[in-house]
Write a protein that holds these residues in place. Structure first.
Motif, PDB file in Angstrom:
ATOM      1  N   ALA A 174       2.411  10.132  -2.517  1.00  0.00           N
ATOM      2  CA  ALA A 174       2.068  10.717  -1.215  1.00  0.00           C
ATOM      3  C   ALA A 174       3.236  10.600  -0.237  1.00  0.00           C
ATOM      4  O   ALA A 174       3.408  11.444   0.636  1.00  0.00           O
ATOM      5  N   VAL A 175       4.053   9.577  -0.408  1.00  0.00           N
ATOM      6  CA  VAL A 175       5.189   9.355   0.491  1.00  0.00           C
ATOM      7  C   VAL A 175       6.320  10.321   0.180  1.00  0.00           C
ATOM      8  O   VAL A 175       6.857  10.972   1.080  1.00  0.00           O
ATOM      9  N   VAL A 176       6.701  10.439  -1.088  1.00  0.00           N
ATOM     10  CA  VAL A 176       7.873  11.261  -1.448  1.00  0.00           C
ATOM     11  C   VAL A 176       7.501  12.625  -2.004  1.00  0.00           C
ATOM     12  O   VAL A 176       8.365  13.476  -2.148  1.00  0.00           O
ATOM     13  N   GLY A 177       6.237  12.807  -2.352  1.00  0.00           N
ATOM     14  CA  GLY A 177       5.822  14.067  -2.957  1.00  0.00           C
ATOM     15  C   GLY A 177       5.697  13.924  -4.468  1.00  0.00           C
ATOM     16  O   GLY A 177       6.400  13.134  -5.090  1.00  0.00           O
ATOM     17  N   VAL A 178       4.793  14.693  -5.032  1.00  0.00           N
ATOM     18  CA  VAL A 178       4.485  14.588  -6.462  1.00  0.00           C
ATOM     19  C   VAL A 178       5.705  14.912  -7.322  1.00  0.00           C
ATOM     20  O   VAL A 178       5.959  14.246  -8.326  1.00  0.00           O
ATOM     21  N   HIS A 179       6.482  15.905  -6.923  1.00  0.00           N
ATOM     22  CA  HIS A 179       7.644  16.311  -7.722  1.00  0.00           C
ATOM     23  C   HIS A 179       8.645  15.157  -7.865  1.00  0.00           C
ATOM     24  O   HIS A 179       9.089  14.854  -8.980  1.00  0.00           O
ATOM     25  N   LEU A 180       9.000  14.515  -6.745  1.00  0.00           N
ATOM     26  CA  LEU A 180       9.953  13.413  -6.819  1.00  0.00           C
ATOM     27  C   LEU A 180       9.343  12.182  -7.477  1.00  0.00           C
ATOM     28  O   LEU A 180      10.053  11.419  -8.142  1.00  0.00           O
ATOM     29  N   ALA A 181       8.044  11.981  -7.320  1.00  0.00           N
ATOM     30  CA  ALA A 181       7.382  10.824  -7.934  1.00  0.00           C
ATOM     31  C   ALA A 181       7.418  10.899  -9.458  1.00  0.00           C
ATOM     32  O   ALA A 181       7.271   9.877 -10.128  1.00  0.00           O
ATOM     33  N   GLN A 182       7.635  12.088 -10.006  1.00  0.00           N
ATOM     34  CA  GLN A 182       7.737  12.233 -11.455  1.00  0.00           C
ATOM     35  C   GLN A 182       9.076  11.744 -11.991  1.00  0.00           C
ATOM     36  O   GLN A 182       9.192  11.422 -13.168  1.00  0.00           O
ATOM     37  N   LEU A 232      13.423   7.152   3.579  1.00  0.00           N
ATOM     38  CA  LEU A 232      13.258   5.980   4.447  1.00  0.00           C
ATOM     39  C   LEU A 232      12.318   6.277   5.615  1.00  0.00           C
ATOM     40  O   LEU A 232      11.445   5.468   5.943  1.00  0.00           O
ATOM     41  N   GLN A 233      12.502   7.422   6.253  1.00  0.00           N
ATOM     42  CA  GLN A 233      11.652   7.789   7.392  1.00  0.00           C
ATOM     43  C   GLN A 233      10.195   7.908   6.973  1.00  0.00           C
ATOM     44  O   GLN A 233       9.301   7.372   7.635  1.00  0.00           O
ATOM     45  N   ARG A 234       9.931   8.594   5.882  1.00  0.00           N
ATOM     46  CA  ARG A 234       8.552   8.766   5.414  1.00  0.00           C
ATOM     47  C   ARG A 234       7.921   7.440   5.009  1.00  0.00           C
ATOM     48  O   ARG A 234       6.762   7.167   5.321  1.00  0.00           O
ATOM     49  N   ARG A 270       0.834  -1.212   0.000  1.00  0.00           N
ATOM     50  CA  ARG A 270       0.000   0.000   0.000  1.00  0.00           C
ATOM     51  C   ARG A 270       0.865   1.258   0.000  1.00  0.00           C
ATOM     52  O   ARG A 270       0.568   2.225  -0.702  1.00  0.00           O
ATOM     53  N   ALA A 271       1.918   1.259   0.799  1.00  0.00           N
ATOM     54  CA  ALA A 271       2.802   2.431   0.846  1.00  0.00           C
ATOM     55  C   ALA A 271       3.449   2.672  -0.510  1.00  0.00           C
ATOM     56  O   ALA A 271       3.549   3.811  -0.976  1.00  0.00           O
ATOM     57  N   LEU A 272       3.880   1.602  -1.166  1.00  0.00           N
ATOM     58  CA  LEU A 272       4.531   1.749  -2.464  1.00  0.00           C
ATOM     59  C   LEU A 272       3.531   2.143  -3.546  1.00  0.00           C
ATOM     60  O   LEU A 272       3.879   2.839  -4.497  1.00  0.00           O
ATOM     61  N   MET A 273       2.294   1.714  -3.411  1.00  0.00           N
ATOM     62  CA  MET A 273       1.255   2.114  -4.360  1.00  0.00           C
ATOM     63  C   MET A 273       0.924   3.602  -4.206  1.00  0.00           C
ATOM     64  O   MET A 273       0.435   4.230  -5.127  1.00  0.00           O
ATOM     65  N   HIS A 274       1.180   4.157  -3.027  1.00  0.00           N
ATOM     66  CA  HIS A 274       0.942   5.581  -2.763  1.00  0.00           C
ATOM     67  C   HIS A 274       2.271   6.338  -2.691  1.00  0.00           C
ATOM     68  O   HIS A 274       2.458   7.222  -1.869  1.00  0.00           O
TER      69      HIS A 274
END
Length: 188
Positions: free
Chosen positions: A35-43, A76-78, A28-32
């Motif tokens: 939300a974990v790292v932020g939209v900018h980094l997720a790109q 890692l913390q997030r 679930r965390a990896l699917m989101h």
């Protein structure tokens, strides 16, 4: 007489008993991820696979690998906070031409296709490598440098075959639509 329980509670207890609750929270965390790292980094970075307590993350470029390396601890913390326990101890980054569209569990079957044949180098390219190495007297070092330069040229040709372009400002290859890479476009 036992008190009635909801299907969700029963399922949760079953997952815990089978030891699958941790995997489900991780998934679930990896699917989101955004939300974990932020939209900018997720790109520019997406989870690739889980290997024991290490998360492998696909990243768009070497520049982003370097940038994200500085943020490893925060990621890692997030991520572990989102999971609710210290699930991951390490994050490793790898450059991929194409980022995965979604996290793929390690158990999921991956269609294995052989890598394409490396593109041939022209005689002029090989001659240029040899010219670059004329001043190197140590034969072992010269051979190692020759292999490295030829491998770099082949890799650059593969990127170009895939539609990547060389940024005129920094010289890095990128797959974006603009003439310059993301970092140079942002003024970095």
């Amino acid at each position: 007489m036992r008190e009635p329980q909801s299907a969700g509670d029963a399922l949760q207890r079953l997952l815990e008993r089978l030891g699958l609750d941790r995997q489900l929270r991780t998934y679930r965390a990896l699917m989101h991820w955004d939300a974990v790292v932020g939209v900018h980094l997720a790109q520019v970075a997406r989870p690739l696979r889980v290997d024991a307590d290490t998360l492998w993350v696909a990243v768009k470029s070497h520049a982003w690998v370097q940038e994200l390396t500085f943020h490893k601890r925060t990621i890692l913390q997030r991520l572990n906070a989102h999971i609710g326990e210290e699930r991951f101890r390490e994050v490793r980054f790898t450059v991929r031409a194409q980022l995965p569209t979604a996290f793929q569990a390690a158990d999921d079957e991956v269609e294995s296709t052989p890598p394409p044949e490396p593109p041939p180098l022209s005689e002029a390219e090989i001659a240029q490598v040899e010219a670059n190495l004329q001043g190197v007297s140590d034969s072992a070092l010269r051979d190692a440098l020759r292999r490295a330069q030829l491998a770099t040229l082949r890799y650059q040709k593969q990127l170009e075959q895939r539609g990547w372009r060389k940024c005129p400002m920094c010289g890095c290859y990128h797959s974006g639509n603009s003439a310059v890479c993301f970092l140079c476009e942002q003024g970095g």
